[in-house]
Design a protein around this motif. Sequence first.
Motif, PDB file in Angstrom:
ATOM      1  N   ASN A  12       0.654  -1.175   0.082  1.00  0.00           N
ATOM      2  CA  ASN A  12       0.107  -0.097  -0.188  1.00  0.00           C
ATOM      3  C   ASN A  12       1.213   1.319   0.182  1.00  0.00           C
ATOM      4  O   ASN A  12       1.445   1.122   0.895  1.00  0.00           O
ATOM      5  CB  ASN A  12      -1.226   0.050   1.127  1.00  0.00           C
ATOM      6  CG  ASN A  12      -1.654   1.094   0.990  1.00  0.00           C
ATOM      7  OD1 ASN A  12      -1.239   1.782   2.163  1.00  0.00           O
ATOM      8  ND2 ASN A  12      -2.531   1.440   1.104  1.00  0.00           N
ATOM      9  N   LEU A  13       1.015   1.386  -0.889  1.00  0.00           N
ATOM     10  CA  LEU A  13       2.185   3.143  -0.977  1.00  0.00           C
ATOM     11  C   LEU A  13       0.719   4.083  -1.241  1.00  0.00           C
ATOM     12  O   LEU A  13       0.226   4.564  -1.325  1.00  0.00           O
ATOM     13  CB  LEU A  13       2.433   2.679  -2.893  1.00  0.00           C
ATOM     14  CG  LEU A  13       3.194   1.183  -3.200  1.00  0.00           C
ATOM     15  CD1 LEU A  13       3.946   1.564  -4.659  1.00  0.00           C
ATOM     16  CD2 LEU A  13       4.717   1.281  -1.657  1.00  0.00           C
ATOM     17  N   THR A  36      -2.140  12.112  -5.870  1.00  0.00           N
ATOM     18  CA  THR A  36      -3.717  11.765  -6.799  1.00  0.00           C
ATOM     19  C   THR A  36      -4.235  10.775  -7.359  1.00  0.00           C
ATOM     20  O   THR A  36      -3.279   9.214  -7.321  1.00  0.00           O
ATOM     21  CB  THR A  36      -3.321  12.579  -8.359  1.00  0.00           C
ATOM     22  OG1 THR A  36      -2.721  11.811  -9.403  1.00  0.00           O
ATOM     23  CG2 THR A  36      -2.841  13.966  -7.981  1.00  0.00           C
ATOM     24  N   GLU A  37      -5.174  10.257  -7.814  1.00  0.00           N
ATOM     25  CA  GLU A  37      -5.722   8.872  -8.371  1.00  0.00           C
ATOM     26  C   GLU A  37      -4.818   8.297  -9.647  1.00  0.00           C
ATOM     27  O   GLU A  37      -4.691   7.606  -9.393  1.00  0.00           O
ATOM     28  CB  GLU A  37      -7.131   8.878  -8.662  1.00  0.00           C
ATOM     29  CG  GLU A  37      -7.923   9.236  -6.824  1.00  0.00           C
ATOM     30  CD  GLU A  37      -8.329   8.147  -6.361  1.00  0.00           C
ATOM     31  OE1 GLU A  37      -8.973   7.169  -6.530  1.00  0.00           O
ATOM     32  OE2 GLU A  37      -7.647   8.543  -5.523  1.00  0.00           O
ATOM     33  N   THR A  38      -4.501   8.802 -10.889  1.00  0.00           N
ATOM     34  CA  THR A  38      -3.665   8.442 -11.963  1.00  0.00           C
ATOM     35  C   THR A  38      -2.312   8.495 -11.289  1.00  0.00           C
ATOM     36  O   THR A  38      -1.657   7.074 -11.731  1.00  0.00           O
ATOM     37  CB  THR A  38      -3.790   9.996 -13.095  1.00  0.00           C
ATOM     38  OG1 THR A  38      -3.403  10.937 -11.742  1.00  0.00           O
ATOM     39  CG2 THR A  38      -5.061   9.725 -13.066  1.00  0.00           C
ATOM     40  N   GLU A  39      -1.775   8.973 -10.488  1.00  0.00           N
ATOM     41  CA  GLU A  39      -0.981   9.102  -9.631  1.00  0.00           C
ATOM     42  C   GLU A  39      -0.447   7.629  -9.196  1.00  0.00           C
ATOM     43  O   GLU A  39       0.738   6.464  -9.674  1.00  0.00           O
ATOM     44  CB  GLU A  39      -0.440   9.846  -9.075  1.00  0.00           C
ATOM     45  CG  GLU A  39       1.221   9.568  -7.548  1.00  0.00           C
ATOM     46  CD  GLU A  39       1.731  10.177  -6.478  1.00  0.00           C
ATOM     47  OE1 GLU A  39       2.152   9.629  -5.865  1.00  0.00           O
ATOM     48  OE2 GLU A  39       1.434  11.430  -7.463  1.00  0.00           O
ATOM     49  N   GLU A  56       2.560  -0.134 -12.087  1.00  0.00           N
ATOM     50  CA  GLU A  56       3.764  -1.914 -10.836  1.00  0.00           C
ATOM     51  C   GLU A  56       4.349  -1.776 -10.806  1.00  0.00           C
ATOM     52  O   GLU A  56       5.201  -3.229 -10.407  1.00  0.00           O
ATOM     53  CB  GLU A  56       5.218   0.351 -11.200  1.00  0.00           C
ATOM     54  CG  GLU A  56       5.339   1.177 -11.956  1.00  0.00           C
ATOM     55  CD  GLU A  56       6.188   2.558 -11.241  1.00  0.00           C
ATOM     56  OE1 GLU A  56       6.201   2.286 -10.005  1.00  0.00           O
ATOM     57  OE2 GLU A  56       6.083   3.341 -11.420  1.00  0.00           O
ATOM     58  N   LEU A  57       3.647  -2.234  -9.764  1.00  0.00           N
ATOM     59  CA  LEU A  57       3.826  -3.244  -8.293  1.00  0.00           C
ATOM     60  C   LEU A  57       2.914  -4.279  -9.126  1.00  0.00           C
ATOM     61  O   LEU A  57       3.444  -5.537  -9.114  1.00  0.00           O
ATOM     62  CB  LEU A  57       2.450  -2.792  -7.554  1.00  0.00           C
ATOM     63  CG  LEU A  57       2.877  -1.627  -6.541  1.00  0.00           C
ATOM     64  CD1 LEU A  57       2.022  -1.327  -5.453  1.00  0.00           C
ATOM     65  CD2 LEU A  57       3.921  -2.227  -5.701  1.00  0.00           C
ATOM     66  N   MET A  58       2.105  -3.920  -9.780  1.00  0.00           N
ATOM     67  CA  MET A  58       1.235  -5.687 -10.519  1.00  0.00           C
ATOM     68  C   MET A  58       2.642  -6.264 -11.550  1.00  0.00           C
ATOM     69  O   MET A  58       2.973  -7.471 -11.571  1.00  0.00           O
ATOM     70  CB  MET A  58       0.479  -5.556 -11.960  1.00  0.00           C
ATOM     71  CG  MET A  58      -0.761  -5.048 -10.583  1.00  0.00           C
ATOM     72  SD  MET A  58      -2.009  -4.023 -11.789  1.00  0.00           S
ATOM     73  CE  MET A  58      -3.151  -5.395 -12.805  1.00  0.00           C
ATOM     74  N   ASN A  59       3.246  -5.240 -12.398  1.00  0.00           N
ATOM     75  CA  ASN A  59       4.715  -6.165 -12.609  1.00  0.00           C
ATOM     76  C   ASN A  59       5.518  -6.190 -12.236  1.00  0.00           C
ATOM     77  O   ASN A  59       6.042  -7.342 -12.746  1.00  0.00           O
ATOM     78  CB  ASN A  59       5.113  -4.325 -13.880  1.00  0.00           C
ATOM     79  CG  ASN A  59       6.238  -5.059 -14.951  1.00  0.00           C
ATOM     80  OD1 ASN A  59       5.694  -5.927 -15.699  1.00  0.00           O
ATOM     81  ND2 ASN A  59       6.774  -4.403 -15.737  1.00  0.00           N
ATOM     82  N   ASP A  60       6.172  -5.789 -11.405  1.00  0.00           N
ATOM     83  CA  ASP A  60       6.911  -6.241  -9.803  1.00  0.00           C
ATOM     84  C   ASP A  60       6.229  -7.662  -9.354  1.00  0.00           C
ATOM     85  O   ASP A  60       7.209  -8.081  -8.358  1.00  0.00           O
ATOM     86  CB  ASP A  60       7.146  -5.353  -9.231  1.00  0.00           C
ATOM     87  CG  ASP A  60       8.264  -4.057  -9.566  1.00  0.00           C
ATOM     88  OD1 ASP A  60       8.644  -4.603 -10.962  1.00  0.00           O
ATOM     89  OD2 ASP A  60       7.930  -2.786  -9.368  1.00  0.00           O
ATOM     90  N   ALA A  81       3.524  -7.562  -6.852  1.00  0.00           N
ATOM     91  CA  ALA A  81       3.439  -7.863  -5.592  1.00  0.00           C
ATOM     92  C   ALA A  81       2.412  -9.198  -4.972  1.00  0.00           C
ATOM     93  O   ALA A  81       1.653  -8.755  -6.081  1.00  0.00           O
ATOM     94  CB  ALA A  81       2.727  -5.964  -5.361  1.00  0.00           C
ATOM     95  N   VAL A  82       2.355  -9.960  -4.305  1.00  0.00           N
ATOM     96  CA  VAL A  82       1.427 -10.493  -3.909  1.00  0.00           C
ATOM     97  C   VAL A  82       0.364 -10.496  -3.494  1.00  0.00           C
ATOM     98  O   VAL A  82      -0.502 -10.643  -3.412  1.00  0.00           O
ATOM     99  CB  VAL A  82       2.280 -11.287  -2.380  1.00  0.00           C
ATOM    100  CG1 VAL A  82       3.462 -12.000  -2.477  1.00  0.00           C
ATOM    101  CG2 VAL A  82       2.692 -10.792  -1.632  1.00  0.00           C
ATOM    102  N   GLY A  83       0.516  -9.123  -3.183  1.00  0.00           N
ATOM    103  CA  GLY A  83      -1.478  -8.166  -2.658  1.00  0.00           C
ATOM    104  C   GLY A  83      -0.899  -6.944  -2.995  1.00  0.00           C
ATOM    105  O   GLY A  83      -0.135  -5.881  -2.603  1.00  0.00           O
ATOM    106  N   ILE A  84      -2.625  -5.847  -3.156  1.00  0.00           N
ATOM    107  CA  ILE A  84      -2.183  -4.995  -3.783  1.00  0.00           C
ATOM    108  C   ILE A  84      -3.565  -3.408  -2.640  1.00  0.00           C
ATOM    109  O   ILE A  84      -4.244  -4.112  -3.098  1.00  0.00           O
ATOM    110  CB  ILE A  84      -2.346  -4.291  -4.448  1.00  0.00           C
ATOM    111  CG1 ILE A  84      -1.265  -4.359  -5.698  1.00  0.00           C
ATOM    112  CG2 ILE A  84      -2.227  -2.702  -4.786  1.00  0.00           C
ATOM    113  CD1 ILE A  84      -1.784  -4.083  -6.736  1.00  0.00           C
TER     114      ILE A  84
END
Length: 498
Positions: A82-83, A87-90, A97-101, A103-106
Amino acid sequence: MSKLSSADLDRIFSLHTEKNKSPLIKAHIIQIFAESPINVWCDYHADANNKDPMTDFQQLMFSEGKRHHKFVNETLFSSAANLPFATETEGFAQVLELMNDEAVGILDMPLICKNLKISGRPDIMRKVSDQPSIFGSHSYEIIEIKSAKNIKTSHVLQAAIYNRMIGKIQEFTPPVFYLINGDLEEFPYYAEEYDEQLDEIIQQLINVINGESIAPTLRGARWPWESYVNDLAIAANDASLIPGIKSRRREYLADAGFTTVNEIAEASKEDLEDIQGIGNKTAEKMIACAKALDSQSIFFKQPLPELPKHGTEVFIDLEGSNLYPSKSGSAMVNYLIGAVVRTNNSAEEFISFFADTPDQEPDNTKEFFKWASSLEDPVFYHWHNYEKTQLQLMGESFEINDISLQFVIERLIDLSPIVLKSYAFPIYKEGLKEIAQYLGFSWTLDDVDAMGSIALFTNFVESEGKDLESKNKILTYNEDDCQATKFIFDWLNSELVT
């Protein structure tokens, strides 16, 4: 499969976002619209100054929801990311990026889907290692967290739209999405089973956002628009003002040409009996209630039965909270049993049995039954069936002596059906408070109701018994409920005399 390049991620980002423009729909509105379409109409078209303030109970419910959400995340998804984002776009760029990396969960981070005109933040996006997507050999599935024990269709539809969104973004739509309830149970739902219903809801929602009107009905809105919509329904003399006419029945009546109170007041039983779901008794009741409202006076339906005479008259009321587990197996902890006692030989007295903590409910119940079964020739009057149902369950669960239990249960008399079989009142709800107030009774406290008493009890429990102001407010409210029951009983007796 290798990771996507920065250029690939930029392409995906650009595909689903529009510069300086937010999507038309926020995904959480799907759930609100499924539960109360007019709430969404008000959000878009009504003056925000007409909103109701938040009550203590509503604040408590929001706090409980956040607490449950945090507990689930820490218990089941402590490794998820959880980063922070401005803004929503940011935030959406970070999600990609997390999906590409891998991440086990977001957790609680935004998705944006220009194609669907929707943005929102799913509770959990959980990695699925063996299902490929645009991001490689893995993909993500949706999990929504709800504090309610029973999952509603509206909850499912909200999760379904997130599932559709993530499908567009990762170019693979998961066939199953999940909801976690208040007991931490995880339930699967199959996307294809909700596709058609979701399409219909989205189109209806877009129509409302674009200005399509919705007829205001009594109790058709939820906070914060409840009072505003109720006032609109009253101004329109809408059929929903008649007790017992809820949304589905109102639709059937409207289809048959009955949309207002006076139209139903002037209808014949035969007219109404032709409508789906309305039989002879229901038609009679609806017409009587409509006539009472139309004339703004009590409508007499049938003679009152003779009320029993006993040496001790007891008027009881229970206060319960659904925020704590009960050892009785009930959804409610009944922490207070109040009673106004009246005999021929002594002054009227209010007696209360108060459990300072939920764990004290069994002992508190035993004290009540011990006291109640010691009374001389008592009768226990109450309003509606809650008291009898709960006392029966509590007595059996807490191993109350069967003689004492039956002594009380057999002497309980529900005044509600006695009153409502004989009279229709010019009120919108046939509750204790509405009828007693119409007849002239008033409550001491304006800021406490049944929901408010739950918030007060939580305050008292969390203060470890130090918040005596909250406890005293509950006792005052409960005593007034008992007095209101007595007030209606005395009114009935005066009616029998006249």
